[in-house]
Every structure is written in structure tokens, then in C-alpha cells.
Design a protein around this motif. Structure first.
Motif, PDB file in Angstrom:
ATOM      1  N   ARG A 198      -2.676  -7.670  -6.907  1.00 39.02           N
ATOM      2  CA  ARG A 198      -2.626  -7.962  -5.478  1.00 39.02           C
ATOM      3  C   ARG A 198      -1.224  -8.280  -4.953  1.00 39.02           C
ATOM      4  O   ARG A 198      -0.889  -7.839  -3.819  1.00 39.02           O
ATOM      5  CB  ARG A 198      -3.589  -8.994  -4.854  1.00 39.02           C
ATOM      6  N   ALA A 199      -0.721  -9.409  -5.747  1.00 35.88           N
ATOM      7  CA  ALA A 199       0.776  -9.570  -5.411  1.00 35.88           C
ATOM      8  C   ALA A 199       1.792  -8.443  -5.351  1.00 35.88           C
ATOM      9  O   ALA A 199       2.343  -8.379  -4.588  1.00 35.88           O
ATOM     10  CB  ALA A 199       1.306 -10.621  -6.432  1.00 35.88           C
ATOM     11  N   TYR A 201       0.816  -5.314  -5.122  1.00 35.13           N
ATOM     12  CA  TYR A 201       0.214  -4.518  -3.844  1.00 35.13           C
ATOM     13  C   TYR A 201       1.026  -4.898  -2.663  1.00 35.13           C
ATOM     14  O   TYR A 201       1.465  -4.134  -1.818  1.00 35.13           O
ATOM     15  CB  TYR A 201      -1.248  -4.581  -3.747  1.00 35.13           C
ATOM     16  N   VAL A 202       0.865  -6.295  -2.397  1.00 38.37           N
ATOM     17  CA  VAL A 202       1.774  -6.836  -1.189  1.00 38.37           C
ATOM     18  C   VAL A 202       3.237  -6.357  -1.427  1.00 38.37           C
ATOM     19  O   VAL A 202       3.542  -6.026  -0.265  1.00 38.37           O
ATOM     20  CB  VAL A 202       1.432  -8.328  -1.064  1.00 38.37           C
ATOM     21  N   ASN A 203       3.632  -6.852  -2.472  1.00 44.21           N
ATOM     22  CA  ASN A 203       4.969  -6.279  -2.489  1.00 44.21           C
ATOM     23  C   ASN A 203       5.400  -4.976  -2.153  1.00 44.21           C
ATOM     24  O   ASN A 203       6.383  -4.733  -1.460  1.00 44.21           O
ATOM     25  CB  ASN A 203       5.889  -6.630  -4.030  1.00 44.21           C
ATOM     26  N   HIS A 207       1.242  -5.335   2.898  1.00 50.90           N
ATOM     27  CA  HIS A 207       0.098  -6.104   3.483  1.00 50.90           C
ATOM     28  C   HIS A 207      -0.914  -6.225   1.944  1.00 50.90           C
ATOM     29  O   HIS A 207      -0.831  -5.420   1.107  1.00 50.90           O
ATOM     30  CB  HIS A 207      -0.490  -5.695   4.584  1.00 50.90           C
ATOM     31  N   ALA A 208      -1.920  -7.059   2.345  1.00 55.77           N
ATOM     32  CA  ALA A 208      -2.691  -7.556   1.324  1.00 55.77           C
ATOM     33  C   ALA A 208      -3.556  -6.270   1.205  1.00 55.77           C
ATOM     34  O   ALA A 208      -4.298  -6.081   2.347  1.00 55.77           O
ATOM     35  CB  ALA A 208      -3.505  -8.814   1.467  1.00 55.77           C
TER      36      ALA A 208
END
Length: 455
Positions: A198-199, A201-203, A207-208
Motif C-alpha cells: 500500500r505504501a 501504491y501511495v508513492n 493516494h491510498a
């Protein structure tokens, strides 16, 4: 066109198209390389400006002192001050075409930089695909391990109940407890992997992720590896970028060869000189044509020419290397795709067989024909099979998009993403004629740059 569409978001589920759109709109790497392209555009403007007259305004204050003896033996000294102001125009008349060749080389560099920007876009898109698929795999692994833990807890409860009535031994209960503890550890690891996915993905996306909508649709790809290689050799941005770099290098060689010849420049000047202490002033105007040709510069011209030829040869060699790399990348992508297909087919069969084995072992255990250990082993085999199938599905999805990447087609435009496609020609068309800062187009450019700075 590709097969990725945004589609409706009825339950606010994030699909692959959402991830790609987010990456395209928020990527700092894309913003960086768009700025580098604008810098290349300005090199064309600078080359155009070199072909135009240059007008300069000059103001000069001079203080002079004179001390001497006349031929009659009379000493004299005086000082004088003067003030000059005027304009000077310098214009290139002839340089053998070197300046025009440099402008054409700058234009080829712009075209090469545009293709490099497309390759960066491909890298951003592929990373977004990987981020989405990895997050999806991690989510599914967490669900599998949560379900596995529930099943093992049920098995532990059943083992304790059977122990209470004397059907199994304390060893069976301990085995069930150990498996539950192992499942709890595996679940913690899976949740950690999900947090990392998920981190990432955010990067990448900006967005989350919400609830992910499942495996993405598979894009259309050529039926054969040979067809894909043909597409890549025609369209891949890396190949096209180096082709333009070769053309720019060839033009630089021609430009360097012109330095041996003559140049001609026109100079016009006009101004006023005033002398201090008097009301005397003069109006000055001059026109000259200066023709020059180098005779000896210590070998600098020849070294510059040879350097340009070496850079051209290096660019040509790089083109051959890049073409080979692109062809190999297509081959590697199809190897990965075929491996993923075979792996998914094998894991589907493994899941089917493991599920049959688990169901049968559990029923047999109820009749006393199987031990608790047999049931736990069958449960672990099923979990392993489901995990492998989950990974194989994600690998297959990624492999399809890697084929697009290898062909040079993993771009927002080809995928049909609902975004405003960046047009590299807009800025170029505004600066290619080297507009002056105070002109209407120059003021328009200032507004464009202000808008870019706020993004």
C-alpha cells in the motif's frame, strides 16, 4: 488501443485504470522530464536567435590625462572627459551554414527528448501496474491467511473437544495449537507485506488504494513474438530517440566542418559623444563588414571536428545496441508471459487437487481414519496452493502489460486513459521562433510558466 478503461466506480473500488490515471497525473518523474523537454525546446530558440541581428545599447564615460613637451620645449598637460551613448547592431551575414545546422541539430534533440519522455511515461505506467497488482496480491494473501486462521481455530476447537471425550491425544491438540500459532505469524507477515504494498501504491499513484476491484482486464497483444518485435522496432520510443540523436550528431559534424571556412558579419553603430567643459558634441555613425577566416588555432578546430565525428559514431553504435535490447526485451516479455500462463494453469490444477484432498482428509478424520496431523497438513497444502495461484494470477496480469511496455505501447494515449494527454508541441510552438520577453507571445509564455510553477 489497449483494453484499460476507467469504467464506473459504483462502490468506489479502485481498478487498474484509476491507478494509472493517478500515476500519470502526479508523477514527479514525468514533471521532471517534461521540464527537461522544455529546456531542449529553448535550445532551439537560442539557435534561432543566433541567426538574428543583435542590438546593444552602450554608454561610456572616459577621463583622459595628457602630459607632454612640444617640439619647442614647452611643457603642457591637460585632462579631458567625454560621455558617449549609442546603439550597435551586429548581424551574421555568412558562416557557411553552421548556425542553421546547429538549429537543425537542436530540433532533432527536441524530437529525441520527446521520445525519451514517452519512455519515462512507460516506466511510470509499468510501475503503477506493478503497484496495483502487488497490492491486490497482498490483499488476497491476507484474506487467505485470515480464512486459514479461522479454519485452524475451528480445527483446534474440534481437537480439544475430541480430547475431552478421549478420541485424540494431547499431542493432537498440541499440533493444532502449533498450527494456529504458525498461522497467526503468517497472517502478521502478510499484513506487513500488505502495508508495504500500500505504501508503494501511495508513492506511485499519489493516494491510498480503496477497495481494489480485482485482477485487471488483459490488454490485446500480438499473437506472436515476431509480430511484437516488428511493432517494437517501428514504434519503441527508445529506438526513435536514438535515431534522432544520430541525426543531431550528424548535423553537428557538418556544423563543425564549417568552422574551417570564412565568416562575415555586419556591424552598424550610431551615437553621440559630449565633451566636458564645453558645449561641443559629435554625432557618430559607422558601418563595417568584417570577414574572417581562421588560419591557425593550435589544432582546436580539428579537435572539435574529430570530437563531433566520434560522438556521431558513438550515437550510431548506441542505435544498434538499443535495437538489440528492444528485440531482446520483447523476447523476455513473451518468455515471462508464457511462463505465467503455464504457472497459472498448474496452480489451478494444484488448487483443485488440494481442495479435494483437504475435504476428503477432514471427512476421514471425523470417521477416525485420519489423524489431526493429516488434516493440518492438507489444510497447509491447500493454503500454499491458493497462495501460489494468487501470485500466478498477478504475474500473468503484469506479464501482459510488460509485453506492451516492451513494444513501446504502455502509454496513456495507447491505453485510452481518461486524462489530458500532455502535448509536447504546445510549448515548443510558443518558443521555437525565440519570442522577445516583452512581446505578446513572451507575455503568454510568462503566464504559462507561472501556471506550471503552481502545479
Amino acid at each position: 488501443m489497449g483494453a484499460v478503461g476507467a469504467g464506473p466506480r459504483a462502490a468506489q473500488a479502485d481498478n487498474l485504470a484509476d491507478a494509472l490515471v493517478g500515476a500519470y497525473n502526479t508523477s514527479g518523474l514525468l514533471k521532471q522530464n517534461r521540464a527537461l523537454l522544455r529546456a531542449a525546446d529553448e535550445d532551439v530558440a537560442r539557435a534561432v536567435a543566433a541567426l538574428r541581428p543583435v542590438v546593444t545599447w552602450t554608454t561610456q564615460v572616459t577621463r583622459s590625462f595628457t602630459d607632454g613637451v612640444s617640439r619647442f620645449g614647452v611643457s603642457y598637460n591637460y585632462d579631458d572627459s567625454s560621455f558617449f551613448t549609442g546603439l550597435q547592431l551586429d548581424a551574421l551575414l555568412y558562416d557557411g551554414g553552421a548556425s542553421r545546422l546547429r538549429k537543425q541539430a537542436a530540433q532533432e534533440t527536441v524530437l529525441a527528448t520527446r521520445q525519451s519522455l514517452l519512455q519515462v511515461e512507460q516506466q511510470v505506467m509499468l510501475r503503477a501496474v506493478a503497484a496495483y497488482v502487488n497490492a491486490l496480491i497482498a490483499e488476497e494473501n491476507v484474506r487467505l491467511r485470515e480464512n486459514n486462521l479461522r479454519v485452524l481455530q475451528e480445527e483446534l476447537k474440534a481437537a480439544r473437544d475430541r480430547f475431552d471425550v478421549g478420541e485424540v491425544t494431547r499431542t493432537d491438540v498440541a499440533l493444532a495449537e502449533a498450527r494456529v500459532a504458525n498461522a497467526q505469524s503468517g497472517l502478521a507477515t502478510a499484513r506487513g507485506e500488505l502495508a508495504s504494498a500500500r505504501a508503494e501504491y501511495v508513492n506511485v499513484v499519489g493516494h491510498a488504494p480503496g477497495k481494489l476491484s480485482g485482477q485487471p482486464p488483459l490488454p490485446r497483444i500480438p499473437a506472436s513474438e515476431k509480430d511484437a518485435q516488428s511493432v517494437a522496432q517501428r514504434n519503441h520510443p527508445q529506438i526513435q530517440a536514438v535515431q534522432h540523436q544520430v541525426k543531431a550528431a550528424e548535423l553537428n559534424v557538418l556544423s563543425a566542418s564549417k568552422a574551417y571556412g570564412p565568416t562575415a558579419n555586419l556591424r552598424l553603430s550610431a551615437g553621440i559623444t559630449e565633451y566636458s567643459g564645453t558645449s561641443f558634441s559629435t554625432d557618430n555613425a559607422a558601418a563595417s563588414v568584417v570577414v574572417q577566416q581562421p588560419i591557425f588555432q593550435g589544432g582546436a578546430l580539428a579537435a572539435t571536428h574529430r570530437r563531433a565525428m566520434a560522438q556521431r559514431d558513438a550515437a550510431r553504435g548506441n542505435l544498434l545496441e538499443v535495437k538489440d535490447q528492444v528485440v531482446q526485451a520483447v523476447t523476455d516479455a513473451y518468455v515471462r508471459l508464457n511462463t505465467a500462463r503455464a504457472s497459472l494453469k498448474a496452480t489451478e490444477e494444484q488448487v483443485r487437487a488440494s481442495r479435494v484432498a483437504f475435504d476428503g482428509t477432514r471427512e476421514e478424520a471425523k470417521l477416525g481414519a485420519r489423524t489431526t496431523l493429516d488434516v493440518l497438513i492438507a489444510e497447509q497444502d491447500l493454503l500454499d496452493a491458493l497462495t501460489l495461484r494468487n501470485q500466478a494470477r498477478g504475474e500473468l496480469s503484469f506479464a501482459y502489460y510488460q509485453v506492451l511496455f516492451a513494444q513501446g505501447l504502455l502509454t496513456a494515449e495507447h491505453l485510452g486513459l481518461p486524462v489530458q494527454i500532455y502535448d509536447p508541441t504546445l510549448y515548443y510552438n510558443m518558443v521555437k521562433d525565440a519570442p522577445a520577453r516583452l512581446s505578446k507571445r513572451g507575455k503568454d509564455l510568462d503566464r504559462v510558466l507561472q501556471a506550471i510553477g503552481k502545479k
